[in-house]
Design a protein around this motif. Structure first.
Motif, short mmCIF file in Angstrom:
data_model
loop_
_atom_site.label_atom_id
_atom_site.label_comp_id
_atom_site.label_asym_id
_atom_site.label_seq_id
_atom_site.Cartn_x
_atom_site.Cartn_y
_atom_site.Cartn_z
N ARG A 237 0.83 -1.21 0.00
CA ARG A 237 0.00 0.00 0.00
C ARG A 237 0.86 1.26 0.00
N ALA A 238 0.74 2.02 -1.09
CA ALA A 238 1.53 3.25 -1.20
C ALA A 238 1.20 4.19 -0.05
N ALA A 239 -0.07 4.22 0.35
CA ALA A 239 -0.49 5.15 1.42
C ALA A 239 0.22 4.80 2.73
N ALA A 240 0.41 3.50 2.96
CA ALA A 240 1.07 3.07 4.21
C ALA A 240 2.52 3.56 4.22
N VAL A 241 3.16 3.51 3.04
CA VAL A 241 4.55 3.96 2.94
C VAL A 241 4.63 5.47 3.18
N GLU A 242 3.72 6.19 2.55
CA GLU A 242 3.72 7.66 2.72
C GLU A 242 3.51 8.04 4.18
N GLN A 243 2.60 7.32 4.80
CA GLN A 243 2.29 7.63 6.20
C GLN A 243 3.52 7.40 7.08
N GLU A 260 5.95 0.45 -4.88
CA GLU A 260 4.72 -0.25 -4.52
C GLU A 260 4.70 -1.63 -5.16
N GLY A 261 4.34 -2.60 -4.41
CA GLY A 261 4.21 -3.96 -4.94
C GLY A 261 5.51 -4.75 -4.97
N LEU A 267 13.39 -5.32 0.45
CA LEU A 267 13.54 -4.03 1.15
C LEU A 267 14.18 -4.25 2.53
N ALA A 268 13.72 -5.29 3.20
CA ALA A 268 14.26 -5.56 4.54
C ALA A 268 15.77 -5.84 4.45
#
Ligand SMILES: Nc1nc2c(ncn2[C@@H]2O[C@H](COP(=O)(O)OP(=O)(O)OP(=O)(O)O)[C@@H](O)[C@H]2O)c(=O)[nH]1
Length: 401
Positions: A237-243, A260-261, A267-268
């Motif tokens: 979710r892009a929104a989760a990243v932005e938040q 996203e995706g 990433l970890a």
């Protein structure tokens, strides 16, 4: 007592529900002119120990002495406990009808009452009997404590006190004592290890407050002089990243993101590399919380763990499960599920400020015994409080300061 008032204020819905319920129960079957307290033995033989009530509300993630890196989550010692002074044993007043004229002796406030310098002389009293115990049980169940825990609390309250006339304040004190007794073993700040970076995996269903909690914790750790890196592992979710980026900015901590995706494990791994290169003390990894497809989520979390273990086979050092108090008893199911799909080492309970279901925390402590590291009491960066069982119990039962 400023912190205590603040906590009670924040736990307003849970507090007022229990408080009003208790007042109503006593008033319902109470006697108004019964000045002497029957609570001569305010605590059973094994009085609980009380943690030092001086921790700062903003210090939910204190950084006590460092320990050698553990293989498994080895816990920090509890804050120094302070032994509760043993109650002065007084004469046990047999159950008897209310006296016709008030006895001259002053009513003796209970343990917390004495602690808080309060008396309960003028309050209505009610004889503690089966009827009343059943009402107390129902009240606790209504605050989401669950049947088993409610029964345990009320039967401990009843021990040696059936037939005694108690005021609402005394009942609150007793209840708070019993709640604190259940919670004390689990009140443990998040352990800090000497391992660098200490990897903290944060799990929980969507909306439970993971992002917010990571931001609050990052801010506290940074304030404590730790170098923190955050990985925005909910790449779905892009929104989760932005938040999370917004929270990173607020906390003054870098947030690593991926398109996203993309694969959260990759990433970890990158975040782990960067945290190692930069000599970070803590790497906090956010994760997705889509329980709808449990096997996918399980695989995703397992892959993150596999990948970071290529860099440090002892990681993650903490797996924090974030739970939303407003979900009430459902929080218990979430612990069940997340314990199956990850190696949960501790809990953070959020949104205790906005619910009348605060009792669920007692049920969690009673059922799972997992450490409770902190509680979320608001949406601001410093709204993460250390979990102090005595203060929590007093606030939950609506004890006044
Ligand atoms: N009142 C209150 N609100 C909170 C608390 N913690 C989080 N919230 C709010 O709960 C909502 C969800 O929080 P998030 O941190 O986005 O939850 P999340 O688990 O990361 O959710 P996803 O991003 O959907 O995975 C936000 O509106 C937060 O402001 C708290 O302790 N008290």
């Amino acid at each position: 007592m400023a912190f205590f008032s603040k906590l009670k204020d924040r736990l307003f819905k849970s507090s007022s529900k229990l408080e009003q319920g208790l007042d109503a129960i006593v008033e319902e079957g109470g006697e108004t002119a019964a000045p002497a307290s029957d609570l001569a033995d305010p605590a059973p033989a094994s009085a609980p120990t009380v943690p030092e009530p001086t921790r700062d509300v903003r210090d939910a993630a204190p950084v006590p002495e460092e320990r050698p890196a553990p293989g498994a989550a080895q816990l920090q010692p509890d804050p120094l406990p302070v032994a509760t002074p043993a109650p002065t044993p007084g004469p046990v007043t047999p159950a008897s009808p209310a006296p016709t004229s008030p006895p001259p002796a002053e009513a003796k406030p209970g343990f917390l009452g004495r602690l808080l310098g309060r008396g309960t002389t003028d309050e209505p009293r009610r004889v503690l009997d089966d009827d009343m115990l059943e009402q107390l049980e129902e009240l606790l169940i209504a605050s989401d404590m669950g049947v088993d825990t409610a029964l345990r609390i009320t039967s401990n309250m009843a021990e040696g006190r059936v037939g005694k006339r108690l005021s609402a304040t005394e009942i609150k004190e007793l209840m708070a004592q019993e709640i604190a007794r259940v919670m004390e073993p689990v009140a443990k700040p998040m352990p800090i290890y000497s391992k660098r970076p200490q990897v903290v995996l944060v799990v929980g269903v969507n909306g439970s407050g993971k992002t917010t909690t990571i931001g609050k914790l990052a801010s506290q750790f940074k304030g404590a002089g730790k170098k923190v890196v955050i990985a925005a592992g909910d790449t779905f979710r892009a929104a989760a990243v932005e938040q999370l980026q917004v929270w990173g900015e607020r906390a003054g901590v870098p947030v690593l993101t991926a398109p996203e995706g993309s694969d959260p494990a990759s990433l970890a791994f990158d975040a782990m590399t960067r945290a190692q290169e930069e000599g970070a003390d803590l790497l906090m990894i956010d994760t997705a919380g889509r329980l709808q497809n449990r096997s996918d989520l399980m695989e995703e979390l397992a892959k993150i763990v596999r990948v970071i273990r290529k860099k440090d086979e002892t990681a993650p050092h903490n797996t924090l499960l974030v739970l939303d108090a407003t979900t009430g008893q459902n929080a218990l199911n979430q612990v069940d599920v997340f314990r199956k799909i990850s190696d949960v080492s501790g809990l953070v309970m959020t949104k205790l400020d906005g619910t009348a279901k605060g009792g669920v925390l007692v049920a969690l402590a009673d059922k799972f015994g997992l450490p409770i590291h902190a509680i979320g009491v608001g949406e601001q960066i410093d709204d993460l409080a250390p979990f102090d069982p005595e203060e929590f119990a007093a606030a939950l039962t609506g004890l006044d300061t």
